[in-house]
Scaffold this motif. Sequence first.
Motif, short mmCIF file in Angstrom:
data_model
loop_
_atom_site.label_atom_id
_atom_site.label_comp_id
_atom_site.label_asym_id
_atom_site.label_seq_id
_atom_site.Cartn_x
_atom_site.Cartn_y
_atom_site.Cartn_z
N THR A 171 0.84 -1.20 0.00
CA THR A 171 0.00 0.00 0.00
C THR A 171 0.88 1.25 0.00
O THR A 171 1.78 1.39 0.82
CB THR A 171 -0.91 0.01 1.24
OG1 THR A 171 -1.73 -1.16 1.24
CG2 THR A 171 -1.80 1.24 1.24
N GLY A 172 0.64 2.15 -0.93
CA GLY A 172 1.41 3.38 -1.01
C GLY A 172 2.65 3.29 -1.86
O GLY A 172 3.35 4.29 -2.06
N ILE A 173 2.96 2.11 -2.37
CA ILE A 173 4.12 1.93 -3.24
C ILE A 173 3.70 2.15 -4.69
O ILE A 173 2.63 1.69 -5.11
CB ILE A 173 4.74 0.54 -3.04
CG1 ILE A 173 5.29 0.43 -1.61
CG2 ILE A 173 5.85 0.27 -4.05
CD1 ILE A 173 5.89 -0.92 -1.28
N SER A 174 4.51 2.82 -5.45
CA SER A 174 4.16 3.17 -6.82
C SER A 174 3.98 1.94 -7.69
O SER A 174 4.58 0.88 -7.45
CB SER A 174 5.23 4.07 -7.43
OG SER A 174 6.43 3.33 -7.66
N THR B 18 7.27 0.64 -9.16
CA THR B 18 8.07 -0.19 -8.26
C THR B 18 7.50 -1.59 -8.17
O THR B 18 8.24 -2.59 -8.21
CB THR B 18 8.12 0.44 -6.85
OG1 THR B 18 8.72 1.74 -6.94
CG2 THR B 18 8.94 -0.42 -5.89
N GLU C 256 14.47 2.46 -4.67
CA GLU C 256 13.11 3.00 -4.65
C GLU C 256 12.75 3.43 -3.23
O GLU C 256 12.62 2.59 -2.32
CB GLU C 256 12.10 1.95 -5.16
CG GLU C 256 12.40 1.42 -6.55
CD GLU C 256 12.15 2.46 -7.63
OE1 GLU C 256 11.60 3.54 -7.33
OE2 GLU C 256 12.48 2.18 -8.80
N LEU C 257 12.60 4.74 -3.01
CA LEU C 257 12.37 5.25 -1.67
C LEU C 257 11.06 4.77 -1.08
O LEU C 257 10.96 4.56 0.14
CB LEU C 257 12.41 6.79 -1.69
CG LEU C 257 13.76 7.44 -1.98
CD1 LEU C 257 13.63 8.94 -1.99
CD2 LEU C 257 14.80 6.98 -0.96
N ASP C 258 10.02 4.61 -1.90
CA ASP C 258 8.73 4.17 -1.36
C ASP C 258 8.83 2.75 -0.81
O ASP C 258 8.25 2.43 0.23
CB ASP C 258 7.61 4.29 -2.40
CG ASP C 258 7.96 3.62 -3.73
OD1 ASP C 258 9.08 3.09 -3.89
OD2 ASP C 258 7.09 3.65 -4.64
N LEU C 259 9.60 1.90 -1.46
CA LEU C 259 9.79 0.53 -0.97
C LEU C 259 10.68 0.53 0.28
O LEU C 259 10.43 -0.23 1.22
CB LEU C 259 10.41 -0.34 -2.07
CG LEU C 259 10.60 -1.82 -1.73
CD1 LEU C 259 9.27 -2.48 -1.35
CD2 LEU C 259 11.25 -2.55 -2.89
N TYR D 223 10.80 2.88 2.49
CA TYR D 223 9.95 3.34 3.60
C TYR D 223 9.04 2.20 4.07
O TYR D 223 8.85 2.02 5.29
CB TYR D 223 9.11 4.53 3.14
CG TYR D 223 8.17 5.05 4.21
CD1 TYR D 223 8.66 5.78 5.29
CD2 TYR D 223 6.81 4.79 4.14
CE1 TYR D 223 7.80 6.24 6.28
CE2 TYR D 223 5.95 5.25 5.12
CZ TYR D 223 6.45 5.96 6.19
OH TYR D 223 5.60 6.40 7.17
N ALA D 224 8.46 1.43 3.14
CA ALA D 224 7.60 0.30 3.52
C ALA D 224 8.39 -0.72 4.33
O ALA D 224 7.88 -1.28 5.31
CB ALA D 224 7.00 -0.34 2.28
N CYS E 100 8.91 0.62 7.90
CA CYS E 100 7.69 0.45 8.69
C CYS E 100 7.49 -1.00 9.10
O CYS E 100 7.11 -1.30 10.24
CB CYS E 100 6.48 0.95 7.89
SG CYS E 100 6.45 2.73 7.61
#
Length: 229
Positions: free
Chosen positions: A19-22, A25, A123-126, A128-129, A132
């Motif tokens: 959730t929230g990952i592009s 990615t 990939e910054l979104d990954l 960050y996931a 978390c």
Amino acid sequence: MLYILNEQTAPLGEEPFFTGISRETIERLNALAYHRSYEPRQIIYFPDDACDYVYWVRSGRVKVMRTSESGREITYRHLFPGDMFGEEGLVQSLRRNHYAEAVEPTLLTLLRQEDFGRIVREELDLAYAMACHLCRRAIEVETTFAEYVFVDVRTRVASRLWQLYCREQTTEDTPLLITHQEIASLAGAARETVTVALHALREAGIIALSNAQVHVLKPDELQRLANLR
């Protein structure tokens, strides 16, 4: 064990972890993903195996456990659809120090650790996931440790059963497929002590016991006991 490459399995993007990952990615990950099926009691990896894959449970259930030299077993976690495991290779290039075993017919999605680690770094979104995810794992470990110190066995058993009930239950008639020994491992207590606690819950009409199954009859009462910790 079946080895399948990107066939007849939903893409990883449908799992809560992503959730929230592009979409870009997720598409990179899906292009590298494999899917493997396991039979009940089949070992996914052994201690001293290389940390060469990261896994997501797509269906079924997996338990992660460690065994001492004397043969005692402790189960860390039961993993359900959507759960990730095997990620320790991202922070250390060591070999596994525990077992992962399928509890029931299970389908896993795998990515090679080197591929996943490269995409995490890019990939910054990954990234960050993953941060978390690891924070949640740390909180779970701290909570479990505190329960071992401060909470009595009966409450720990109720807590573990409630956690499993929330993750596994699909209908009111669906039992929890778990043995007394597995509950003891999750609760960090001797099997005999856990059996006494289970019988007390049965006498109170909260659960019913059968062969390697626990039927939750009064979920509200089980939740109340679990929250006494």
